[in-house]
Write a protein that holds these residues in place. Structure first.
Motif, short mmCIF file in Angstrom:
data_model
loop_
_atom_site.label_atom_id
_atom_site.label_comp_id
_atom_site.label_asym_id
_atom_site.label_seq_id
_atom_site.Cartn_x
_atom_site.Cartn_y
_atom_site.Cartn_z
N UNK A 126 0.85 -0.93 -0.28
CA UNK A 126 -0.22 -0.42 0.20
C UNK A 126 0.51 0.83 0.18
N UNK A 127 0.40 2.24 -0.24
CA UNK A 127 1.25 3.42 -0.35
C UNK A 127 0.23 4.73 0.62
N UNK A 128 1.23 5.10 1.41
CA UNK A 128 0.35 6.06 2.61
C UNK A 128 1.54 6.85 1.98
N UNK A 129 0.84 8.34 2.56
CA UNK A 129 0.43 9.63 2.91
C UNK A 129 1.86 8.95 4.08
N UNK A 130 3.20 10.19 4.01
CA UNK A 130 3.58 10.05 4.91
C UNK A 130 3.47 10.83 6.42
N UNK A 131 2.48 11.78 5.43
CA UNK A 131 2.44 13.23 6.60
C UNK A 131 1.34 12.98 8.10
N UNK A 132 0.76 11.89 7.40
CA UNK A 132 -0.43 10.94 7.89
C UNK A 132 -0.31 9.50 8.71
N UNK A 133 0.94 8.98 8.49
CA UNK A 133 1.04 7.79 9.14
C UNK A 133 1.74 8.19 10.16
N UNK A 134 1.60 7.41 10.75
CA UNK A 134 2.13 7.23 12.95
C UNK A 134 2.83 5.87 13.00
N UNK A 135 4.07 6.35 14.08
CA UNK A 135 4.80 5.14 13.94
C UNK A 135 3.92 4.56 15.06
N UNK A 136 4.58 3.33 14.95
CA UNK A 136 4.18 2.05 15.77
C UNK A 136 5.28 1.89 16.43
N UNK A 137 4.90 0.91 17.88
CA UNK A 137 6.10 0.91 18.78
C UNK A 137 5.40 -0.55 18.65
N UNK A 138 6.14 -1.61 19.19
CA UNK A 138 5.89 -2.86 18.99
C UNK A 138 6.57 -2.51 20.15
N UNK A 139 7.00 -2.30 21.10
CA UNK A 139 7.46 -2.44 22.86
C UNK A 139 5.77 -2.09 24.04
N UNK A 140 5.37 -1.31 23.25
CA UNK A 140 4.10 -1.54 23.67
C UNK A 140 2.76 -2.31 23.61
N UNK A 141 2.82 -2.81 22.36
CA UNK A 141 1.81 -3.57 21.68
C UNK A 141 2.29 -4.33 20.51
N UNK A 142 1.41 -5.91 20.96
CA UNK A 142 1.25 -6.02 19.29
C UNK A 142 0.94 -5.34 18.11
#
Length: 340
Positions: free
Chosen positions: A103-119
Protein backbone atom coordinates in the motif's frame (compact mmCIF):
# COMPACT_ATOMS: atom_id res chain seq x y z
CA UNK A 1 9.20 -9.66 -1.47
CA UNK A 2 6.46 -10.13 -4.05
CA UNK A 3 7.16 -8.50 -7.40
CA UNK A 4 3.44 -8.09 -8.04
CA UNK A 5 0.66 -6.71 -5.89
CA UNK A 6 -2.69 -8.28 -5.11
CA UNK A 7 -5.43 -5.79 -4.29
CA UNK A 8 -9.13 -6.07 -3.50
CA UNK A 9 -11.67 -3.98 -5.45
CA UNK A 10 -15.40 -3.36 -5.13
CA UNK A 11 -16.98 -5.60 -7.77
CA UNK A 12 -20.59 -4.49 -7.30
CA UNK A 13 -22.83 -2.70 -4.86
CA UNK A 14 -24.61 -5.05 -2.46
CA UNK A 15 -28.36 -5.25 -2.07
CA UNK A 16 -28.84 -5.86 1.63
CA UNK A 17 -26.08 -7.89 3.25
CA UNK A 18 -22.90 -8.06 1.11
CA UNK A 19 -21.58 -11.38 -0.14
CA UNK A 20 -18.40 -12.67 -1.75
CA UNK A 21 -19.54 -11.54 -5.21
CA UNK A 22 -19.11 -7.90 -4.10
CA UNK A 23 -15.33 -8.31 -4.00
CA UNK A 24 -12.75 -8.76 -6.76
CA UNK A 25 -9.09 -9.66 -6.14
CA UNK A 26 -6.81 -8.36 -8.90
CA UNK A 27 -3.08 -8.72 -9.40
CA UNK A 28 -0.91 -6.01 -10.91
CA UNK A 29 2.41 -4.27 -10.60
CA UNK A 30 3.81 -3.29 -7.25
CA UNK A 31 3.29 0.49 -6.87
CA UNK A 32 6.06 3.08 -6.57
CA UNK A 33 5.82 5.91 -4.01
CA UNK A 34 5.91 9.55 -5.09
CA UNK A 35 7.68 12.23 -3.05
CA UNK A 36 6.01 12.47 0.35
CA UNK A 37 4.70 8.91 0.14
CA UNK A 38 5.68 5.53 1.59
CA UNK A 39 5.46 2.12 -0.02
CA UNK A 40 4.50 -0.23 2.78
CA UNK A 41 4.49 -4.01 2.82
CA UNK A 42 1.19 -4.59 4.61
CA UNK A 43 1.44 -6.75 7.69
CA UNK A 44 -2.13 -6.29 8.95
CA UNK A 45 -5.21 -4.58 7.56
CA UNK A 46 -8.37 -3.49 9.32
CA UNK A 47 -11.96 -4.32 8.47
CA UNK A 48 -14.57 -2.09 10.14
CA UNK A 49 -18.38 -1.85 10.13
CA UNK A 50 -18.38 1.72 8.75
CA UNK A 51 -17.01 0.34 5.47
CA UNK A 52 -20.49 -1.02 4.69
CA UNK A 53 -21.62 2.57 4.17
CA UNK A 54 -18.85 3.13 1.63
CA UNK A 55 -20.35 0.36 -0.52
CA UNK A 56 -23.53 2.40 -1.04
CA UNK A 57 -23.98 4.98 -3.78
CA UNK A 58 -25.03 7.65 -1.32
CA UNK A 59 -23.24 10.56 0.31
CA UNK A 60 -22.12 10.00 3.87
CA UNK A 61 -19.35 11.02 6.24
CA UNK A 62 -17.08 8.48 4.50
CA UNK A 63 -16.78 8.91 0.74
CA UNK A 64 -18.43 6.00 -1.09
CA UNK A 65 -16.36 3.67 -3.21
CA UNK A 66 -17.19 3.53 -6.91
CA UNK A 67 -17.62 0.10 -8.46
CA UNK A 68 -14.13 -0.97 -9.47
CA UNK A 69 -12.38 1.15 -6.83
CA UNK A 70 -9.74 -0.47 -4.60
CA UNK A 71 -10.94 -1.09 -1.05
CA UNK A 72 -9.08 0.77 1.64
CA UNK A 73 -8.81 1.22 5.39
CA UNK A 74 -6.35 1.13 8.23
CA UNK A 75 -3.12 -0.81 7.71
CA UNK A 76 0.05 -1.53 9.64
CA UNK A 77 3.13 -2.36 7.65
CA UNK A 78 6.84 -2.14 7.02
CA UNK A 79 8.26 0.64 4.88
CA UNK A 80 9.86 -0.80 1.75
CA UNK A 81 10.52 2.42 -0.17
CA UNK A 82 10.33 5.96 1.17
CA UNK A 83 9.76 9.28 -0.53
CA UNK A 84 9.97 11.10 2.80
CA UNK A 85 12.69 12.06 5.25
CA UNK A 86 10.40 11.08 8.14
CA UNK A 87 10.63 7.32 7.55
CA UNK A 88 13.09 4.87 6.02
CA UNK A 89 13.01 1.25 4.91
CA UNK A 90 12.33 -1.11 7.79
CA UNK A 91 10.28 1.36 9.84
CA UNK A 92 6.88 0.08 11.03
CA UNK A 93 4.03 2.54 10.52
CA UNK A 94 0.24 2.71 10.59
CA UNK A 95 -1.93 4.66 8.18
CA UNK A 96 -4.63 4.43 5.56
CA UNK A 97 -3.95 2.14 2.64
CA UNK A 98 -5.42 -0.45 0.30
CA UNK A 99 -6.50 -3.99 1.07
CA UNK A 100 -3.37 -5.23 -0.67
CA UNK A 101 0.04 -6.81 -0.33
CA UNK A 102 1.59 -3.36 -0.74
CA UNK A 103 0.00 0.00 0.00
CA UNK A 104 1.09 3.58 -0.65
CA UNK A 105 0.66 5.81 2.43
CA UNK A 106 0.89 9.56 2.81
CA UNK A 107 3.94 10.05 5.02
CA UNK A 108 2.38 13.06 6.76
CA UNK A 109 -0.60 10.97 7.84
CA UNK A 110 1.37 7.90 8.90
CA UNK A 111 2.00 7.25 12.59
CA UNK A 112 4.79 5.44 14.39
CA UNK A 113 4.22 1.92 15.69
CA UNK A 114 6.06 0.81 18.82
CA UNK A 115 6.00 -3.01 19.13
CA UNK A 116 7.32 -2.73 22.69
CA UNK A 117 3.98 -1.23 23.79
CA UNK A 118 1.69 -3.71 22.02
CA UNK A 119 1.64 -6.17 19.15
CA UNK A 120 1.07 -4.71 15.69
CA UNK A 121 -2.67 -5.54 15.40
CA UNK A 122 -3.37 -3.36 18.45
CA UNK A 123 -2.48 -0.33 16.33
CA UNK A 124 -5.59 -1.04 14.27
CA UNK A 125 -7.69 -1.40 17.42
CA UNK A 126 -7.18 0.00 20.89
CA UNK A 127 -4.20 2.10 19.75
CA UNK A 128 -5.78 3.07 16.45
CA UNK A 129 -9.01 4.55 15.15
CA UNK A 130 -11.34 2.40 17.31
CA UNK A 131 -9.44 3.32 20.48
CA UNK A 132 -9.56 7.01 19.66
CA UNK A 133 -13.27 6.72 18.85
CA UNK A 134 -13.87 5.19 22.28
CA UNK A 135 -11.72 7.82 24.00
CA UNK A 136 -13.36 10.90 22.50
CA UNK A 137 -16.85 9.42 22.32
CA UNK A 138 -16.80 8.60 26.01
CA UNK A 139 -14.90 11.51 27.51
CA UNK A 140 -15.92 14.38 25.21
CA UNK A 141 -19.43 13.34 24.19
CA UNK A 142 -20.78 11.15 27.00
CA UNK A 143 -18.83 12.80 29.87
CA UNK A 144 -19.21 10.00 32.46
CA UNK A 145 -18.91 10.79 36.15
CA UNK A 146 -17.76 8.49 38.93
CA UNK A 147 -20.63 6.47 40.34
CA UNK A 148 -22.76 6.65 37.18
CA UNK A 149 -23.97 3.65 35.22
CA UNK A 150 -22.64 3.34 31.67
CA UNK A 151 -24.27 0.89 29.24
CA UNK A 152 -22.44 -0.09 26.05
CA UNK A 153 -23.95 -1.94 23.09
CA UNK A 154 -21.62 -3.90 20.87
CA UNK A 155 -19.51 -4.12 24.00
CA UNK A 156 -17.25 -6.95 22.81
CA UNK A 157 -16.17 -5.09 19.69
CA UNK A 158 -13.09 -2.94 19.25
CA UNK A 159 -14.78 0.32 20.26
CA UNK A 160 -17.20 -1.03 22.85
CA UNK A 161 -14.63 -3.06 24.78
CA UNK A 162 -12.43 0.02 25.09
CA UNK A 163 -15.32 2.27 26.09
CA UNK A 164 -16.31 -0.04 28.93
CA UNK A 165 -12.82 -0.24 30.36
CA UNK A 166 -12.31 3.52 30.17
CA UNK A 167 -15.62 4.04 31.95
CA UNK A 168 -14.57 1.61 34.67
CA UNK A 169 -11.32 3.57 35.09
CA UNK A 170 -13.52 6.61 35.72
CA UNK A 171 -15.24 4.81 38.59
CA UNK A 172 -18.46 4.01 36.74
CA UNK A 173 -20.64 0.93 36.89
CA UNK A 174 -20.37 -0.64 33.43
CA UNK A 175 -22.89 -2.88 31.69
CA UNK A 176 -22.32 -4.35 28.23
CA UNK A 177 -24.47 -6.03 25.60
CA UNK A 178 -22.81 -8.81 23.59
CA UNK A 179 -23.99 -11.74 21.49
CA UNK A 180 -22.43 -14.89 23.00
CA UNK A 181 -21.68 -16.34 26.41
CA UNK A 182 -17.97 -16.29 25.52
CA UNK A 183 -18.12 -12.55 24.94
CA UNK A 184 -20.14 -11.96 28.10
CA UNK A 185 -17.59 -13.87 30.15
CA UNK A 186 -14.72 -11.94 28.53
CA UNK A 187 -16.33 -8.62 29.39
CA UNK A 188 -16.94 -9.49 33.03
CA UNK A 189 -14.03 -11.79 33.87
CA UNK A 190 -11.24 -10.14 31.87
CA UNK A 191 -12.24 -6.53 31.18
CA UNK A 192 -13.86 -5.68 34.50
CA UNK A 193 -17.43 -4.94 33.37
CA UNK A 194 -19.82 -5.11 36.30
CA UNK A 195 -22.44 -6.97 34.27
CA UNK A 196 -23.04 -8.11 30.72
CA UNK A 197 -26.17 -9.21 28.85
CA UNK A 198 -26.23 -11.85 26.12
CA UNK A 199 -28.76 -10.25 23.81
CA UNK A 200 -29.03 -13.42 21.69
CA UNK A 201 -30.33 -15.36 24.70
CA UNK A 202 -32.45 -12.59 26.25
CA UNK A 203 -36.13 -12.16 25.39
CA UNK A 204 -36.76 -9.06 27.49
CA UNK A 205 -34.01 -6.42 27.26
CA UNK A 206 -35.84 -4.09 29.65
CA UNK A 207 -36.01 -6.70 32.39
CA UNK A 208 -32.36 -7.59 31.82
CA UNK A 209 -31.45 -3.91 32.21
CA UNK A 210 -33.46 -3.70 35.43
CA UNK A 211 -31.28 -6.47 36.84
CA UNK A 212 -27.95 -5.21 35.49
CA UNK A 213 -28.57 -1.48 35.96
CA UNK A 214 -31.17 -1.18 38.75
CA UNK A 215 -30.58 2.55 39.13
CA UNK A 216 -31.16 3.26 35.46
CA UNK A 217 -28.77 4.30 32.68
CA UNK A 218 -26.83 7.54 33.03
CA UNK A 219 -24.70 7.09 29.91
CA UNK A 220 -25.46 4.97 26.86
CA UNK A 221 -22.73 4.39 24.27
CA UNK A 222 -24.58 3.07 21.23
CA UNK A 223 -22.76 1.02 18.62
CA UNK A 224 -25.74 -1.05 17.49
CA UNK A 225 -29.16 0.61 17.39
CA UNK A 226 -32.26 -1.56 16.96
CA UNK A 227 -34.21 -3.19 19.79
CA UNK A 228 -31.34 -2.84 22.29
CA UNK A 229 -31.35 0.92 21.90
CA UNK A 230 -35.15 0.99 22.09
CA UNK A 231 -34.95 -0.76 25.45
CA UNK A 232 -32.16 1.42 26.84
CA UNK A 233 -34.11 4.59 26.00
CA UNK A 234 -36.83 3.47 28.42
CA UNK A 235 -34.30 3.24 31.26
CA UNK A 236 -32.49 6.59 30.91
CA UNK A 237 -32.06 8.67 34.05
CA UNK A 238 -32.52 12.43 34.35
CA UNK A 239 -29.78 14.27 32.40
CA UNK A 240 -28.64 11.04 30.74
CA UNK A 241 -26.23 11.30 27.82
CA UNK A 242 -26.38 9.10 24.72
CA UNK A 243 -23.36 8.89 22.40
CA UNK A 244 -24.36 7.47 19.01
CA UNK A 245 -21.27 5.90 17.49
CA UNK A 246 -22.69 3.23 15.18
CA UNK A 247 -25.88 1.46 14.11
CA UNK A 248 -24.64 -1.90 12.87
CA UNK A 249 -28.09 -3.43 13.30
CA UNK A 250 -29.24 -1.28 10.35
CA UNK A 251 -26.19 -1.14 8.08
CA UNK A 252 -27.59 -3.76 5.69
CA UNK A 253 -31.15 -2.42 5.68
CA UNK A 254 -32.37 -1.37 2.24
CA UNK A 255 -35.16 0.75 3.72
CA UNK A 256 -35.22 2.78 6.90
CA UNK A 257 -37.08 0.77 9.56
CA UNK A 258 -40.07 2.47 11.14
CA UNK A 259 -41.94 1.83 14.32
CA UNK A 260 -43.05 3.55 17.53
CA UNK A 261 -41.35 6.93 17.77
CA UNK A 262 -38.69 7.03 20.49
CA UNK A 263 -38.22 10.75 20.96
CA UNK A 264 -40.94 11.06 23.65
CA UNK A 265 -38.83 8.77 25.85
CA UNK A 266 -36.16 11.48 25.94
CA UNK A 267 -38.48 14.15 27.38
CA UNK A 268 -38.89 13.06 30.98
CA UNK A 269 -35.18 12.28 31.54
CA UNK A 270 -34.19 15.44 29.60
CA UNK A 271 -31.60 13.24 27.88
CA UNK A 272 -28.99 14.50 25.45
CA UNK A 273 -28.33 12.46 22.31
CA UNK A 274 -25.27 13.26 20.22
CA UNK A 275 -23.73 11.55 17.24
CA UNK A 276 -19.96 11.42 16.93
CA UNK A 277 -17.31 11.15 14.24
CA UNK A 278 -13.79 10.56 15.45
CA UNK A 279 -12.40 12.70 12.62
CA UNK A 280 -13.78 15.79 14.38
CA UNK A 281 -11.14 15.28 17.06
CA UNK A 282 -8.16 14.93 14.71
CA UNK A 283 -6.16 17.81 16.25
CA UNK A 284 -6.05 15.85 19.51
CA UNK A 285 -5.32 12.38 18.15
CA UNK A 286 -1.73 12.41 19.36
CA UNK A 287 -2.74 13.09 22.96
CA UNK A 288 -5.41 10.38 22.89
CA UNK A 289 -2.96 7.85 21.46
CA UNK A 290 -0.44 8.73 24.14
CA UNK A 291 -2.92 8.19 26.97
CA UNK A 292 -4.27 4.97 25.49
CA UNK A 293 -0.71 3.70 25.08
CA UNK A 294 0.06 4.51 28.72
CA UNK A 295 -2.99 2.56 29.92
CA UNK A 296 -2.10 -0.40 27.71
CA UNK A 297 1.53 -0.40 28.85
CA UNK A 298 0.44 -0.26 32.48
CA UNK A 299 -1.96 -3.17 32.05
CA UNK A 300 -5.00 -1.01 32.83
CA UNK A 301 -6.48 -1.36 29.35
CA UNK A 302 -6.84 -4.86 27.90
CA UNK A 303 -7.34 -5.60 24.24
CA UNK A 304 -8.00 -8.55 22.00
CA UNK A 305 -7.80 -9.03 18.25
CA UNK A 306 -9.44 -11.67 16.10
CA UNK A 307 -6.91 -12.37 13.34
CA UNK A 308 -8.00 -13.80 10.00
CA UNK A 309 -5.06 -15.24 8.05
CA UNK A 310 -4.38 -14.21 4.46
CA UNK A 311 -5.23 -11.31 2.19
CA UNK A 312 -7.41 -13.65 0.15
CA UNK A 313 -9.73 -13.97 3.17
CA UNK A 314 -10.23 -10.22 3.75
CA UNK A 315 -13.84 -10.23 2.43
CA UNK A 316 -14.70 -13.11 4.76
CA UNK A 317 -13.25 -11.15 7.68
CA UNK A 318 -15.35 -8.12 6.74
CA UNK A 319 -18.55 -10.10 6.33
CA UNK A 320 -17.91 -11.77 9.69
CA UNK A 321 -18.45 -8.42 11.41
CA UNK A 322 -22.17 -8.64 10.65
CA UNK A 323 -22.56 -12.11 12.14
CA UNK A 324 -20.53 -11.27 15.25
CA UNK A 325 -17.59 -13.56 14.45
CA UNK A 326 -15.06 -11.27 16.08
CA UNK A 327 -14.12 -10.80 19.70
CA UNK A 328 -12.44 -7.44 20.04
CA UNK A 329 -10.91 -6.01 16.86
CA UNK A 330 -11.20 -7.90 13.57
CA UNK A 331 -8.01 -7.75 11.48
CA UNK A 332 -6.44 -9.60 8.57
CA UNK A 333 -2.83 -10.74 8.65
CA UNK A 334 -1.44 -10.15 5.17
CA UNK A 335 2.25 -10.98 5.64
CA UNK A 336 4.75 -12.11 8.22
CA UNK A 337 7.71 -10.11 9.48
CA UNK A 338 10.48 -9.70 6.93
CA UNK A 339 12.83 -11.73 9.10
CA UNK A 340 10.51 -14.73 9.26
Amino acid sequence: MRETNRRWHLAKRPAGEPDADCFDLREGERPTPNPGELLVRVRYLSVDPYMRGRMRDTASYAEPWAVGDPLSGGVVGEVVESGSDRYGPGDIVAGRGSWADYAVLDADDATDVDPSVADLPAYLGVLGMPGRTAYFGLFDVAEPRAGETVVVSGAAGAVGSTVGQLAALQGCRVVGFAGTDEKVDWLVDDLGFDAAINYAETDDYRAALDDAAPGGVDVYFDNVGGPITDAVFTRLTVDARVAVCGQIAHYNDETVPTGPRKLPQLIAPRATVQGLLVSDFAPRFERASQRLGEWVAAGDLQHRETVVEGLEHAPEAFLGLFSGDNVGKQVVRVSAAASS
